[in-house]
Scaffold this motif. Sequence first.
Motif, PDB file in Angstrom:
ATOM      1  N   SER A   1      37.998 -49.829  58.356  1.00  0.00           N
ATOM      2  CA  SER A   1      38.072 -49.854  56.899  1.00  0.00           C
ATOM      3  C   SER A   1      38.281 -51.280  56.418  1.00  0.00           C
ATOM      4  N   VAL A   2      37.528 -51.645  55.403  1.00  0.00           N
ATOM      5  CA  VAL A   2      37.711 -52.927  54.735  1.00  0.00           C
ATOM      6  C   VAL A   2      38.450 -52.624  53.440  1.00  0.00           C
ATOM      7  N   LEU A   3      39.631 -53.217  53.266  1.00  0.00           N
ATOM      8  CA  LEU A   3      40.450 -52.906  52.096  1.00  0.00           C
ATOM      9  C   LEU A   3      40.091 -53.760  50.881  1.00  0.00           C
ATOM     10  N   ASP A   4      39.858 -55.036  51.063  1.00  0.00           N
ATOM     11  CA  ASP A   4      39.521 -55.972  49.982  1.00  0.00           C
ATOM     12  C   ASP A   4      40.400 -55.738  48.757  1.00  0.00           C
ATOM     13  N   GLN A   5      41.682 -55.927  48.918  1.00  0.00           N
ATOM     14  CA  GLN A   5      42.643 -55.631  47.863  1.00  0.00           C
ATOM     15  C   GLN A   5      42.500 -56.516  46.633  1.00  0.00           C
ATOM     16  N   ASP A   6      41.982 -57.733  46.799  1.00  0.00           N
ATOM     17  CA  ASP A   6      41.861 -58.626  45.646  1.00  0.00           C
ATOM     18  C   ASP A   6      40.475 -58.606  45.005  1.00  0.00           C
ATOM     19  N   GLY A   7      39.546 -57.836  45.570  1.00  0.00           N
ATOM     20  CA  GLY A   7      38.207 -57.741  45.002  1.00  0.00           C
ATOM     21  C   GLY A   7      37.345 -58.967  45.225  1.00  0.00           C
ATOM     22  N   GLN A   8      37.803 -59.895  46.075  1.00  0.00           N
ATOM     23  CA  GLN A   8      37.061 -61.129  46.339  1.00  0.00           C
ATOM     24  C   GLN A   8      36.323 -61.104  47.672  1.00  0.00           C
ATOM     25  N   GLY A   9      36.312 -59.966  48.350  1.00  0.00           N
ATOM     26  CA  GLY A   9      35.667 -59.870  49.658  1.00  0.00           C
ATOM     27  C   GLY A   9      36.639 -60.218  50.769  1.00  0.00           C
TER      28      GLY A   9
ATOM     29  N   CYS B   1      30.439 -58.629  58.923  1.00  0.00           N
ATOM     30  CA  CYS B   1      31.014 -58.172  57.659  1.00  0.00           C
ATOM     31  C   CYS B   1      31.695 -59.302  56.887  1.00  0.00           C
ATOM     32  N   TYR B   2      31.144 -60.501  56.966  1.00  0.00           N
ATOM     33  CA  TYR B   2      31.688 -61.634  56.230  1.00  0.00           C
ATOM     34  C   TYR B   2      31.468 -61.403  54.738  1.00  0.00           C
ATOM     35  N   ALA B   3      32.531 -61.464  53.960  1.00  0.00           N
ATOM     36  CA  ALA B   3      32.523 -61.285  52.502  1.00  0.00           C
ATOM     37  C   ALA B   3      32.247 -59.847  52.080  1.00  0.00           C
ATOM     38  N   CYS B   4      32.516 -58.882  52.962  1.00  0.00           N
ATOM     39  CA  CYS B   4      32.329 -57.478  52.596  1.00  0.00           C
ATOM     40  C   CYS B   4      33.397 -57.044  51.597  1.00  0.00           C
ATOM     41  N   GLY B   5      33.001 -56.177  50.694  1.00  0.00           N
ATOM     42  CA  GLY B   5      33.942 -55.565  49.773  1.00  0.00           C
ATOM     43  C   GLY B   5      34.588 -54.354  50.429  1.00  0.00           C
ATOM     44  N   ALA B   6      35.307 -53.571  49.651  1.00  0.00           N
ATOM     45  CA  ALA B   6      36.004 -52.399  50.174  1.00  0.00           C
ATOM     46  C   ALA B   6      35.003 -51.341  50.632  1.00  0.00           C
ATOM     47  N   GLY B   7      35.339 -50.674  51.733  1.00  0.00           N
ATOM     48  CA  GLY B   7      34.493 -49.603  52.247  1.00  0.00           C
ATOM     49  C   GLY B   7      34.608 -49.484  53.755  1.00  0.00           C
ATOM     50  N   GLU B   8      33.695 -48.739  54.341  1.00  0.00           N
ATOM     51  CA  GLU B   8      33.690 -48.488  55.782  1.00  0.00           C
ATOM     52  C   GLU B   8      32.684 -49.397  56.478  1.00  0.00           C
ATOM     53  N   PHE B   9      33.074 -49.909  57.646  1.00  0.00           N
ATOM     54  CA  PHE B   9      32.208 -50.728  58.487  1.00  0.00           C
ATOM     55  C   PHE B   9      32.094 -50.040  59.838  1.00  0.00           C
ATOM     56  N   SER B  10      30.866 -49.722  60.264  1.00  0.00           N
ATOM     57  CA  SER B  10      30.642 -49.055  61.548  1.00  0.00           C
ATOM     58  C   SER B  10      29.651 -49.859  62.378  1.00  0.00           C
ATOM     59  N   PHE B  11      29.849 -49.824  63.691  1.00  0.00           N
ATOM     60  CA  PHE B  11      28.978 -50.564  64.598  1.00  0.00           C
ATOM     61  C   PHE B  11      28.865 -49.819  65.920  1.00  0.00           C
ATOM     62  N   ASP B  12      27.871 -50.213  66.717  1.00  0.00           N
ATOM     63  CA  ASP B  12      27.824 -49.809  68.115  1.00  0.00           C
ATOM     64  C   ASP B  12      27.404 -51.008  68.943  1.00  0.00           C
ATOM     65  N   SER B  13      27.701 -50.935  70.241  1.00  0.00           N
ATOM     66  CA  SER B  13      27.447 -52.046  71.142  1.00  0.00           C
ATOM     67  C   SER B  13      27.035 -51.509  72.500  1.00  0.00           C
ATOM     68  N   ASN B  14      26.264 -52.295  73.241  1.00  0.00           N
ATOM     69  CA  ASN B  14      25.861 -51.873  74.577  1.00  0.00           C
ATOM     70  C   ASN B  14      26.893 -52.244  75.640  1.00  0.00           C
TER      71      ASN B  14
END
Length: 181
Positions: free
Chosen positions: A51-59, A147-160
Amino acid sequence: MDKRAKVCMIIGVVLLLIGVGGFALGIAKVDDIEDGRPTFALEDVTNGTLSVLDQDGQGDLGFTFYVKGEFVDENDDGIWDHCDFTSVNVIQKPNIVQADWSNLGPDNEGEFYYEIQNEGEECQTNRDTNKNFYFDNDSYIKLGRACYACGAGEFSFDSNQSVYVINDDDWDIGPTIAVVI
């Protein structure tokens, strides 16, 4: 001596003592800053959701990915081997926030990018300076960021390969004390 001069000297001595005390407290906290280190948000995983919280709204600064290993370039192609063998795919990411500070970093829309040292160098070998990017007793090496400068929301990934992920906004540098006069 004039009373006004004595009062000014007393006030000056009190302020000097406060300053010396603040300096001593500041010096004592320098070790906390140098020892500040993040903890892994995810450990030894091939996929995950954060989860990306971005509490200040600046990313937010995003996430840094590490793998266990050493900096090795056995085939001498100029690319660290752990980058050749590990791929990270972003499945879901929050919207990007266009803030003043985010224009200074990579413009990759929150996707994963290889980065050992500086933006743009990706995984190019530099045997002298890359050694500074070990983490936790030289057992984890930096792979890249996402996810550089991402706003609030979910970040999902997969890797080998198994990866270890740090939330770059969660650095723990301990409590700090400030004296405001």
